[in-house]
Scaffold this motif. Structure first.
Motif, PDB file in Angstrom:
ATOM      1  N   GLU A 177       0.842  -1.200   0.000  1.00  0.00           N
ATOM      2  CA  GLU A 177       0.000   0.000   0.000  1.00  0.00           C
ATOM      3  C   GLU A 177       0.872   1.243   0.000  1.00  0.00           C
ATOM      4  O   GLU A 177       1.890   1.287   0.693  1.00  0.00           O
TER       5      GLU A 177
ATOM      6  N   ASP B  28      -0.255   5.247   0.543  1.00  0.00           N
ATOM      7  CA  ASP B  28      -1.358   6.198   0.689  1.00  0.00           C
ATOM      8  C   ASP B  28      -0.801   7.602   0.460  1.00  0.00           C
ATOM      9  O   ASP B  28      -0.067   8.137   1.297  1.00  0.00           O
TER      10      ASP B  28
ATOM     11  N   GLU C 215      -2.226  10.413   0.389  1.00  0.00           N
ATOM     12  CA  GLU C 215      -2.751  11.511   1.222  1.00  0.00           C
ATOM     13  C   GLU C 215      -2.163  11.479   2.632  1.00  0.00           C
ATOM     14  O   GLU C 215      -1.740  12.491   3.172  1.00  0.00           O
TER      15      GLU C 215
ATOM     16  N   CYS D  33       3.282   4.061   3.765  1.00  0.00           N
ATOM     17  CA  CYS D  33       3.323   2.863   2.916  1.00  0.00           C
ATOM     18  C   CYS D  33       3.409   1.629   3.802  1.00  0.00           C
ATOM     19  O   CYS D  33       3.779   1.730   4.982  1.00  0.00           O
TER      20      CYS D  33
ATOM     21  N   ASN E 116      -8.151   0.958  10.817  1.00  0.00           N
ATOM     22  CA  ASN E 116      -7.421   1.437   9.629  1.00  0.00           C
ATOM     23  C   ASN E 116      -6.340   2.438  10.037  1.00  0.00           C
ATOM     24  O   ASN E 116      -5.909   3.267   9.246  1.00  0.00           O
TER      25      ASN E 116
END
Ligand SMILES: Cc1cc2nc3c(=O)[nH]c(=O)nc-3n(C[C@H](O)[C@H](O)[C@H](O)COP(=O)(O)OP(=O)(O)OC[C@H]3O[C@@H](n4cnc5c(N)ncnc54)[C@H](O)[C@@H]3O)c2cc1C
Length: 521
Positions: free
Chosen positions: A117, A119, A121, A125, A205
């Motif tokens: 991943e 991200d 924004e 990672c 999350n």
């Protein structure tokens, strides 16, 4: 050799090892269980001053998933086979891929190399252990994600997980790599999967954004340790700043380092200069571009007079301080004025910008590292002496000018005694300094091997006596350094080890931590 293996794990019979290998093969397939001598060569290639045979692995196993790691650890427990996990396995000068002790099986995680991943924004990672900095860099470029990573000098060929787990450093504002990690997945010795911090909470999350979770903060115990196999790790990435201004301050006298540290420390602590300031000695600069034998053919340490001549000829300083300014153009302009003022007020040092040094490759390589770009130039250090021998001596001190001269004098006296050069730099973190000395020697020369081992031992001994501990050490000296940090620390480490890994299957001896037994240097 009568055995079909080049080494056997300590205390494991060939028959038991046969059975373990058979089970690893059933899990991983033939090709991912390596026992042939010719295929194990790269796993046993070390740079440190110790005999290869002390670090010869019995085999290498290469899992490609978390589940395979779990199943392999079950086999390890069944047959009491120790494994030495590596991520990209390029811990050059600290042991490379080879295990701390003969007969351990290398658990090579390079096949687990997915970027899980990024991200853009939240600027985070999540990576598997085999991901290299080059892979992450390419990913960010290809996907046009304006984030910078922070890498150590061997950049492209090494990786964020292994580097951060060994508490390595880079040169951007996120250069203290473990500090900028967030959340781990760890396969514990009994096969349990631990997700640290917020990762333990089903459905959360926030694992890559909030480090602490609930209760004791556990991530630290999986660094420089042997309590689990890390199979995922989160990192924070730096938003690419609109403006970046690298600069160098050159000092022409060795004693000027006092002024350099006193000038830079307040700027560093106040985050005017937000990245790790590197104060590079002339011999490090010269060593990365020249061959020693072409400039000095005498015996012993290279004389100061030759170093001074080479400094002039190659247009470097006796000390070279590399820093960067990051932010909006306005912020950078204001901070640049502050830096100029501080250097001027100190009365020492020549302040030079990118424009002034032009296409100087040494400056370029430092500027690349300060913005997380791949640049392998530092590997040139191995041409200085030749023969492939290197081990890092890395004591920590307070960021004070007075500490630099004291440490430099101590290091030079000991290196001189054994005929080695002072190839060194100081890295100013926030309030600390890592004094990094690259003990370079010819591994093909038995006398230099012997001298380098004795020299390294004496450096450790004398610095520890003076209260300077090393932040990291190579696999030949881990027990010795653990002793310097005292019996209580050693005992606590061992108790944790026994509780988590009673069979001692993960990296016995890493950082001097053993479940049972131990090695005497
Ligand atoms: C010229 C030169 C310059 C260098 N400059 C720097 C520098 O600027 N900064 C720096 O930090 N280093 C530097 N190094 C040292 C080293 O090469 C890097 O630190 C490199 O990142 C470490 O190798 P790696 O990333 O492949 O980690 P690995 O070798 O994969 O891992 C390092 C250690 O961490 C442990 N480990 C790794 N993965 C796991 C896992 N998944 N689970 C549990 N334990 C694990 C193991 O004990 C392993 O031996 C330099 C080396 C050279 C030759």
């Amino acid at each position: 050799m009568s055995s079909k293996y080049i080494a056997l794990p300590k205390g494991v019979s060939e028959k038991s090892f046969d059975a373990a290998i058979k089970e690893y093969r059933a899990i991983l397939g033939e090709a991912n269980v390596i026992v042939a001598e010719e295929l194990l060569v790269s796993y046993n290639k070390i740079m440190i001053p110790d005999e290869d045979e002390h670090h010869t692995p019995s085999a290498a196993i290469c899992p490609s998933s978390v589940e395979e790691v779990q199943r392999c650890l079950a086999v390890c427990n069944k047959y009491k086979v120790p494994v030495w996990p590596v991520s990209t396995g390029r811990n050059f000068g600290y042991g490379t891929t080879a295990p701390a002790n003969r007969g351990q099986v290398v658990m090579d995680l390079r096949r687990m190399n997915r970027i899980l991943e990024v991200d853009a924004e939240l600027c985070t990672c999540l990576l598997e252990p085999g991901v290299t900095y080059q892979q992450l860099y390419d990913y960010l470029q290809e996907h046009k994600i304006p984030l910078w990573l922070s890498c150590p000098a061997p950049s492209s060929i090494v990786g964020p997980v292994g580097n951060a787990l060994d508490r390595g450093v880079g040169y951007t504002p996120y250069g203290e790599h473990f500090l900028f990690s967030c959340g781990m997945e760890v396969v514990m010795p009994n096969g349990d999967i631990l997700r640290t911090g917020m990762g333990s909470l089903p459905g959360s999350n926030t694992a890559q954004v909030f480090k602490w979770g609930y209760g004791p903060y556990l991530d630290g115990i999986f660094t420089q340790s042997n309590y689990g196999v890390v199979t995922k790790m989160g990192f924070w990435l730096l938003p690419a700043p609109p403006a970046f201004k690298p600069f160098v301050i050159r000092y022409q006298d060795e004693a000027d380092i006092v002024q350099a540290v006193e000038t830079l420390r307040p700027l560093r602590i106040a985050n005017i200069v937000p990245n790790a300031v590197v104060i590079v000695h002339a011999l490090w600069e010269l060593g990365s571009m020249l061959k020693r034998a072409e400039h000095f053919d005498g015996t012993g340490t290279i004389p100061d007079s030759v170093v001074r001549r080479l400094v002039k000829e190659n247009n470097v300083g006796m000390w070279n301080v590399y820093c960067g300014l990051y932010g909006s153009p306005e912020q950078v302009e204001v901070n640049w004025k502050i830096v100029q003022g501080a250097v001027k007020a100190s009365g020492k040092g020549e302040l030079l910008t990118q424009e002034q040094v032009g296409d100087d490759p040494v400056f370029k390589y430092r500027a690349d590292l300060m913005q997380g770009k791949m640049n392998m130039r530092e590997m040139g250090l191995y041409n200085w002496r030749g023969g492939g021998g290197s081990c890092w001596f890395a004591p920590v001190s307070q960021a004070r000018g007075s500490e630099t001269l004291k440490q430099m004098a101590m290091a030079k006296t000991i290196l001189d005694k054994y005929g080695f050069d002072y190839v060194a730099e100081f890295i100013v973190g926030w309030r600390d300094m890592h004094h990094i000395v690259d003990l370079l020697f010819d591994r093909t020369d038995p006398q230099q091997m012997k001298a380098a081992k004795a020299c390294f031992g004496e450096l450790l001994e004398e610095f520890s006596k003076a209260g300077y501990g090393t932040y990291r050490v190579n696999t030949a000296f881990m027990d010795k350094v653990a002793d310097y940090y005292g019996p209580v620390k050693r005992d606590v480490n061992r108790k944790i080890k026994l509780a988590l890994d009673p069979n001692g299957i993960i990296a016995p001896g890493k950082s001097g931590i053993w479940a049972t037994g131990g090695k005497v240097i």
